[in-house]
Design an enzyme around this catalytic site. Structure first.
Site, PDB file in Angstrom:
ATOM      1  N   CYS A 117      61.809  59.691  42.077  1.00 56.30           N
ATOM      2  CA  CYS A 117      62.924  59.556  41.147  1.00 56.30           C
ATOM      3  C   CYS A 117      63.055  60.792  40.271  1.00 56.30           C
ATOM      4  O   CYS A 117      62.060  61.413  39.907  1.00 56.30           O
ATOM      5  CB  CYS A 117      62.704  58.332  40.259  1.00 56.30           C
ATOM      6  SG  CYS A 117      62.956  56.781  41.124  1.00 56.30           S
ATOM      7  N   ARG A 122      58.096  67.015  37.081  1.00 55.12           N
ATOM      8  CA  ARG A 122      56.975  66.163  37.486  1.00 55.12           C
ATOM      9  C   ARG A 122      55.879  67.034  38.108  1.00 55.12           C
ATOM     10  O   ARG A 122      55.669  67.026  39.324  1.00 55.12           O
ATOM     11  CB  ARG A 122      57.455  65.065  38.450  1.00 55.12           C
ATOM     12  CG  ARG A 122      58.470  64.139  37.789  1.00 55.12           C
ATOM     13  CD  ARG A 122      58.860  62.974  38.661  1.00 55.12           C
ATOM     14  NE  ARG A 122      57.838  61.954  38.723  1.00 55.12           N
ATOM     15  CZ  ARG A 122      57.988  60.791  39.355  1.00 55.12           C
ATOM     16  NH1 ARG A 122      59.133  60.504  39.937  1.00 55.12           N
ATOM     17  NH2 ARG A 122      57.010  59.910  39.380  1.00 55.12           N
ATOM     18  N   ASP A 306      58.159  52.598  32.537  1.00 54.24           N
ATOM     19  CA  ASP A 306      58.888  51.971  33.644  1.00 54.24           C
ATOM     20  C   ASP A 306      59.609  50.685  33.222  1.00 54.24           C
ATOM     21  O   ASP A 306      60.318  50.079  34.035  1.00 54.24           O
ATOM     22  CB  ASP A 306      57.939  51.677  34.820  1.00 54.24           C
ATOM     23  CG  ASP A 306      57.468  52.956  35.501  1.00 54.24           C
ATOM     24  OD1 ASP A 306      58.033  54.023  35.230  1.00 54.24           O
ATOM     25  OD2 ASP A 306      56.521  52.873  36.314  1.00 54.24           O
TER      26      ASP A 306
END
Ligand code: EPZ
Length: 425
Positions: A117, A122, A306
């Site tokens: 995602c 990241r 999340d």
């Protein structure tokens, strides 16, 4: 491409059964590469990330079959390649676990730079630093990571940031290393404990998972012919807890682990909701009010990033102003622009978003930007006035099993339109 058409104004009521945890399953499946022989995994979520991972494992020589809807039989006896297919591995984030697992098994791994995602930068520097500390040479070039070594030797590793992926990857790489590895400043998420429990159940010697320091005494082999059941999904549980509040509903969530939900439970009670906890169930009931609250996301046991978008939907309907501070991912507020299209009043800047509660959301065409944003927008469509079209639902399919069936059982009216072509007319 599929999309959802959602008829809104639904109060969600009833019972829902939680599936196995995505983020545990996508680590335990590569972990079976370290095992001699056959592993049977139960409570595996049937989601697209798991399916892609199984295809990659097959390309490496593993024999994998679904022996029931949620049970996978994995035979890693005849692994014949350490080159994971680059096009497949670069599609999703958890492919980085193949590096730790292949390195541990075969002293070599080549994997495409992980995708996943779009949540902002990241990096995987902490994974690489850890592999190097164990004696591996790591090369990152041309979109791939290659790690090689003659042997792995245990070492002390201090992580500069608390990272779920780096913690699990270094557990994978060190279980068969020579000597002792001590991982410090590690992540403590329930899926980390689950990976350690799985590996210990096949003969590893891992201590301290769930605390700040994990000690791994290398063993010579892990033994197969073992059955292990994946832990219930913490984030799916929290998604339904938020859905109960947002829809002014009453949901009994079954097959979950309530203590994994403490940070969200506390916020739901602060918002005025009722939470009733039994052994492996949580019932969340709206109690005529949603008080505004502030949250800051943080590694476990802090509030999970999340679940931030799903809680954001609830706060967009609170009686007042709430503030969310995102402490993990810099681009996790993309869903707020979609909620604003539905009448929410959210101002997001950098890693902070201010939610001024409104009375109602109204239907609009909206686009998921990632997995959890997709889940949040699905909840928004279920409660909004009118008919919402939700696009990019392949993100949701990556991590939620039968999501529309589960919501439909609670009263939602959702249709999946497969392979639509919006320009056909
Ligand atoms: C895992 O991602 C999860 N993915 C994510 O879930 C989750 O959002 C995240 O952990 C945090 O809980 C899987 O488990 C497959 P991290 P991961 O390494 O491992 C920085 C979902 O929706 N960092 O814990 O990639 C990083 O930039 C997904 O299910 C470094 O600086 O996350 C971030 O700010 C989305 N260097 C923070 O650490 C590194 O080498 C935490 O990242 C590694 C990470």
């Amino acid at each position: 491409m599929d999309k959802f058409i959602i008829e809104g104004n639904t109060v969600l009521k009833g019972e829902v059964e939680i599936s196995g945890a995505k983020n545990a399953a996508v680590a335990i499946i590569p972990a079976t590469l370290l095992v001699n022989g056959i592993t049977t995994l139960e409570n595996v979520p049937n989601i697209s990330d798991v399916k892609i991972l199984c295809e990659i494992m097959k390309k490496l020589g593993a024999k994998i079959s679904w022996i029931s809807e949620h049970s996978l039989k994995i035979d890693t006896t005849h692994i014949n390649s350490t080159n994971a297919p680059l096009d497949m591995t670069s599609k999703f984030r958890a492919s980085y676990y193949l590096i730790g697992a292949l390195l541990g098994r075969a002293k070599r791994a080549q994997v495409g730079l992980p995708g996943g995602c779009n949540l902002g930068a990241r990096p995987i520097d902490q994974h690489i630093k850890g592999f190097e500390a164990l004696g591996a040479e790591v090369d990152v070039s041309q979109g791939k990571i290659t790690a090689t070594t003659k042997k792995l030797v245990g070492a002390p590793i201090y992580f500069d940031v608390v990272s779920v992926g780096a913690t699990i990857n270094l557990i994978l790489a060190s279980v068969l290393a020579e000597g002792t590895t001590v991982l410090d400043n590690v992540a403590k998420e329930p899926h980390i404990v689950d990976v350690a429990n799985f590996l210990n159940s096949v003969g590893a010697d891992i201590r301290g998972a769930g605390t700040d320091t994990i000690k791994i005494n290398g063993v010579t082999a892990l033994n197969g012919n073992h059955t292990y059941s994946v832990v219930p999904d913490q984030i799916e549980t929290g998604t339904f807890m938020c859905a109960a509040m947002a829809s002014h509903g009453d949901i009994l969530i079954k097959n979950c682990i309530p203590e994994h939900m403490d940070s969200l439970t506390a916020k739901i009670i602060e918002m005025g909701g009722e939470v009733d906890i039994k052994d492996d169930t949580i019932r969340v009931k709206y109690n005529n009010v949603i008080n505004p609250v502030n949250i800051k996301t943080a590694p476990y046991p802090g509030f999970p990033t999340d679940l931030q978008p799903q809680l954001g939907v609830v706060l967009s309907l609170a009686n007042g102003t709430s503030i969310i501070n995102e402490g993990i991912w810099e681009s996790r507020f993309q869903y707020t622009a979609e909620l604003n299209k539905m009448g929410a009043k959210i101002t997001a800047q950098g890693t902070t978003a201010i939610f001024e509660g409104v009375e109602k959301l109204v239907a609009a065409p909206i686009y998921a930007s990632d997995l959890r944003a997709g889940a949040a927008l699905l909840i928004a469509g279920i409660i909004a006035d009118g008919e919402t079209q939700l696009y990019n639902i392949h993100y949701i399919d990556r991590g939620y099993e039968h999501i529309e069936e589960k919501f439909k059982k609670l009263g939602a009216k959702i249709s999946r339109i497969s392979n639509y072509d919006d320009y056909a007319n």
